[in-house]
Design an enzyme around this catalytic site. Structure first.
Site, PDB file in Angstrom:
ATOM      1  N   MET A 120       0.621 -23.582 -10.794  1.00 12.22           N
ATOM      2  CA  MET A 120      -0.199 -22.474 -11.562  1.00 12.22           C
ATOM      3  C   MET A 120       0.673 -21.502 -12.179  1.00 12.22           C
ATOM      4  O   MET A 120       0.535 -21.083 -13.394  1.00 12.22           O
ATOM      5  CB  MET A 120      -1.235 -22.076 -10.793  1.00 12.22           C
ATOM      6  CG  MET A 120      -2.393 -22.731 -10.356  1.00 12.22           C
ATOM      7  SD  MET A 120      -3.961 -22.074  -9.593  1.00 12.22           S
ATOM      8  CE  MET A 120      -3.133 -21.402  -7.904  1.00 12.22           C
ATOM      9  N   HIS A 121       1.723 -21.080 -11.363  1.00 11.84           N
ATOM     10  CA  HIS A 121       2.667 -20.279 -12.025  1.00 11.84           C
ATOM     11  C   HIS A 121       3.389 -20.640 -13.302  1.00 11.84           C
ATOM     12  O   HIS A 121       3.639 -19.942 -14.104  1.00 11.84           O
ATOM     13  CB  HIS A 121       3.684 -19.794 -11.008  1.00 11.84           C
ATOM     14  CG  HIS A 121       3.190 -18.739  -9.941  1.00 11.84           C
ATOM     15  ND1 HIS A 121       4.032 -17.894  -9.188  1.00 11.84           N
ATOM     16  CD2 HIS A 121       2.215 -18.170  -9.812  1.00 11.84           C
ATOM     17  CE1 HIS A 121       3.493 -17.075  -8.419  1.00 11.84           C
ATOM     18  NE2 HIS A 121       2.143 -17.124  -8.762  1.00 11.84           N
TER      19      HIS A 121
END
Length: 248
Positions: free
Chosen positions: A228-229
């Site tokens: 997700m980062h």
């Protein structure tokens, strides 16, 4: 050990780790991280300790990542799991008590929640403020907040990035003791003394059983948080928010 982190033997069976980096308000500086790693290594090497207490100083428990580290993640120079500090309490074989007498901010709040016992302060602020800066949570936050606080409140804190006083969380029914700041350490010591009455072998054996599922599940969540980062951290808007909102 670095000056920012001290390890004190309260009794032969109770170890107290105090984080006190006044200049940086207990953000995860290189010195604070090194001190934490060293303290837990010393605890692991001691065969007399039965319980560990973690605490901060004055109105700060732990304030999460530094502005520099957040910018390094934005610039793809760093990942939050480069050094595993988030699960130090979970991985410790002994019961760990987070005496969160002060503010727990972002990764600092998450860090405290991985302990076996948590004592909060009515006056202090607690927040999973990752989304305040526009990037998705890390440090195992997406696992431990719903796990410890319940799905509804955990998701609320993660999505909104809002700050909450300890007394507000108490009113929301969190399963932790919430007391006046001046009473937090006394409550933590009461817990530690009660734990210290038990045989060390039994404490270690039971903790290993109780947290085995969490230890097994956490890595999968860390992997998903890193993905997700990759999708959310490198937006220009995130860079601007880190530059303008940090510390507010």
């Amino acid at each position: 050990m670095v000056n920012e982190v001290t390890l004190v033997e309260v009794t032969p069976e109770i170890a107290l780790i105090t984080l006190k980096d006044v200049k940086h308000k207990n953000t995860f500086t290189k010195e604070l991280i090194e001190g934490l790693l060293y303290a837990f290594a010393q605890i692991k090497a001691n065969t007399q300790y039965k319980v560990v207490i973690l605490t901060g100083y004055e109105s700060y428990f732990v304030s999460g990542g530094t502005q520099e580290s957040l910018m390094a993640i934005y610039n793809k120079e760093l990942q939050f799991n480069a050094v595993n500090i988030y699960s130090l309490a979970l991985d410790c074989e002994l019961p760990v008590i987070s005496a969160m007498q002060g503010h727990g901010i972002g990764g600092g709040f998450v860090f405290g929640l991985f302990s076996d016992f948590v004592v909060l302060s009515k006056e202090s602020i607690y927040t999973a403020n990752f989304m305040k800066y526009g990037f998705t949570p890390g440090m195992g936050a997406t696992y431990i907040l719903p796990k410890k606080l319940g799905v509804s409140l955990g998701h609320e804190m993660l999505l909104l990035g809002r700050t909450y006083r300890g007394i507000e969380l108490e009113q929301r029914g969190i399963p932790f003791m919430v007391v006046r700041r001046a009473e937090v350490m006394n409550k933590a010591m009461e817990l530690a003394e009660e734990l210290a009455e038990k045989p060390r072998c039994s404490l270690i054996t039971l903790k290993a059983h109780l947290v085995s599922g969490m230890r097994n599940e956490l890595d999968g969540f860390i992997e998903k948080e890193l993905k997700m980062h990759d999708e959310t951290f490198h937006q220009e808007e995130v860079k601007e928010k880190i530059a303008t909102l940090f510390g507010q």
